[in-house]
Motif scaffolding. Structure first.
Motif, mmCIF file in Angstrom:
data_model
loop_
_atom_site.group_PDB
_atom_site.id
_atom_site.type_symbol
_atom_site.label_atom_id
_atom_site.label_comp_id
_atom_site.label_asym_id
_atom_site.label_seq_id
_atom_site.Cartn_x
_atom_site.Cartn_y
_atom_site.Cartn_z
ATOM 1 N N ALA A 190 0.832 -1.209 0.000
ATOM 2 C CA ALA A 190 0.000 0.000 0.000
ATOM 3 C C ALA A 190 0.866 1.259 0.000
ATOM 4 C CB ALA A 190 -0.937 -0.006 1.207
ATOM 5 N N THR A 191 1.896 1.284 0.856
ATOM 6 C CA THR A 191 2.763 2.465 0.849
ATOM 7 C C THR A 191 3.496 2.542 -0.486
ATOM 8 O OG1 THR A 191 4.171 1.105 2.206
ATOM 9 C CG2 THR A 191 3.228 3.036 3.257
ATOM 10 N N ALA A 193 2.254 1.774 -3.355
ATOM 11 C CA ALA A 193 1.347 2.380 -4.335
ATOM 12 C C ALA A 193 1.390 3.899 -4.220
ATOM 13 C CB ALA A 193 -0.077 1.861 -4.128
ATOM 14 N N GLY A 194 1.378 4.405 -2.969
ATOM 15 C CA GLY A 194 1.439 5.841 -2.768
ATOM 16 C C GLY A 194 2.746 6.430 -3.277
#
Lengths: 253, 232
Positions: A190-191, A193-194
């Motif tokens: 998730a991080t 993706a950011g």
């Protein structure tokens, strides 16, 4: 345009269909699909004629049927759902091989399978014979609003930036001993993706500023290409015209 | 129901209903083009392109929800947060149009339905929810993440409800009971929404921390200096 090199569904070679200007191909493909969808499902012969028409275009575009078939599997999930309908639809039933099949379900399945397949093949043919950048030019010539073609152009350009940035980050992760595991790595993913988004944006911003400094003002200069001639419109629109005639005949019978 | 999330294929919803929704989508897009032209400045143009590209990539990411049903992310909430509802709806629509024309994903005749569900409902409903949440909640990273998470779930479930409505009006797939269809669609999309919420929250948070000027929903205001507070 620097964007959108060869893409997965494009088949780069030369044929009469490849040479047609993009706007007439878009109009023909969309027109064909709309008319197919409007055809009543009971007129099965009409769908046979449509398939024949598409086969003629396939031959004219010199696309190998096998190449096309491998890509038609996109719609497989829909066809699988369609296959279930005869078993779950209610109403009148017919017996076949000891199975109770619902008549409305059978028609529903046929409807999805036939119209879906014809539409997918028509879109695939458009994609196979038209590079993505030409597609944008075509949409522009069909008076698609400038804001939309502009965003679409940036989308194609940045799609590549995004892909390359993702590849770079993957190499960086692997070289630091990262090992892909399922849920345990969700947080890292998730991080990631950011971070990917930010990195791609900053690179994209630099591309954009470079474009501005070279005089970009919302429109790419047209290098070559010309709008379609009447003869080309006529040639391409034969497909929806014949389709329309068949659809009309099917609706009246 | 449709397994490729909400990309409705040709022939699933009748031509009449498709036509009505195509008109709705066209009208909505016309307004978006008019309003979007004002928004699309030097800062937003590359952002809109990147958001569209990101949504394009993210929509290819299918994940398994239930046996036989997979879904993918929609990106409406991400677009609404980063570029606002007008440009956001245009971004999602462009992705859908290119997918229908080039990748044959989602029927050309169903494009109005798909745009209504994913672009119009997906961004405008979400934008309403997130403006409200941002007003109520403090401007802290946690609150931004929570807002993005909730907005994403709302956008996905809203889009799914849009499909249920269209199916109720003009479904052409025999007579599967509407209740069953609605339950399945919305249930599945709550799960998809949670996945979408996590990715949206992570992405928006990363952007909001480093470049708050890029988050349209924050309207140029930086986050409250909580990053230091929480670190202290």
């Amino acid at each position: 345009m620097g964007a959108g090199h060869a893409h997965l569904l494009h088949l780069p070679h030369d044929s009469a269909v490849h040479r047609l200007p993009p706007e007439v191909k878009i109009a023909a493909s969309v027109g064909f699909t709309l008319l197919v969808v409007l055809t009543p499902r009971e007129a099965m012969w009409a769908f046979g004629v449509y398939a024949l028409l598409l086969a003629i275009v396939v031959a004219a575009a010199r696309v190998r049927p096998g190449w096309l078939l491998r890509r038609v599997v996109i719609e497989l999930p829909f066809v699988l759902i369609a296959l279930l309908l005869p078993f779950f639809g209610g109403g009148e039933t017919v017996h076949w091989l000891g199975l109770n099949l619902s008549v409305t379900g059978l028609y529903g399945a046929w409807n999805i399978a036939a119209k879906g397949t014809l539409g997918v093949v028509s879109s695939l043919l458009l994609a196979a014979t038209t590079p993505v950048n030409d597609l944008l030019t075509g949409l522009d010539r069909l008076r698609c609003p400038r804001v939309m073609t502009q965003i679409a152009g940036f989308m194609l350009r940045y799609g590549q930036v995004l892909g390359e940035e993702a590849a770079r980050m993957r190499v960086a992760r692997l070289s630091r001993g990262y090992e892909q595991r399922f849920l345990w790595q969700l947080r890292a993913w998730a991080t990631g993706a950011g971070a990917l988004f930010l990195r791609a944006f900053e690179r994209g911003e630099r591309v954009y500023v470079a474009m501005l400094s070279r005089g970009y003002a919302g429109v790419m200069p047209r290098l070559g290409g010309r709008p379609a001639r009447p003869a080309e419109w006529a040639a391409a629109l034969t497909l929806p015209a014949v389709t329309g005639a068949v659809a009309l005949a099917a609706a009246l019978t | 129901m449709d397994t490729v999330a909400m990309h409705i294929s040709n022939g699933i919803v009748g031509p009449g209903t498709s036509g009505v929704f195509a008109a709705i989508a066209l009208a909505a897009l016309a307004v978006c083009v008019l309003r979007g032209r004002r928004d699309l400045d030097d800062r937003l143009a590359p952002m809109a392109g990147l958001v569209a590209a990101f949504i394009f990539a993210v929509q290819m990411l299918n994940f398994w929800v239930l046996p036989g049903v997979s879904g993918h992310l929609l990106g409406g909430a991400l677009a609404a947060m980063l570029v606002g509802p007008w440009i956001g709806a245009l971004c999602v629509s462009i992705v859908l149009i290119v997918q229908a024309l080039v990748f044959a994903d989602g029927g050309v005749s169903a494009i109005g339905l798909n745009i209504t569900n994913m672009a119009v409902i997906g961004t405008f409903l979400t934008y309403g929810v997130l403006t409200l949440l941002l007003k109520v909640l403090p401007r802290k990273p946690g609150a931004i993440a929570a807002t993005a998470f909730v907005a994403a779930i709302v956008s996905v479930v809203g889009g799914a409800s849009g499909f249920v409505l269209e199916y109720a009006l003009g479904g052409e797939v025999g007579d599967i009971s509407l209740g069953k269809a609605a339950g399945l669609m919305i249930g599945v999309h709550v799960l998809i929404g949670i996945g979408e919420g996590l990715i949206t929250a992570a992405t928006v948070l990363a952007v909001a921390k480093v470049r708050p000027d890029l988050v349209y929903a924050l309207r140029g205001r930086a986050l409250a200096p909580v990053a230091q507070e929480s670190a202290a």
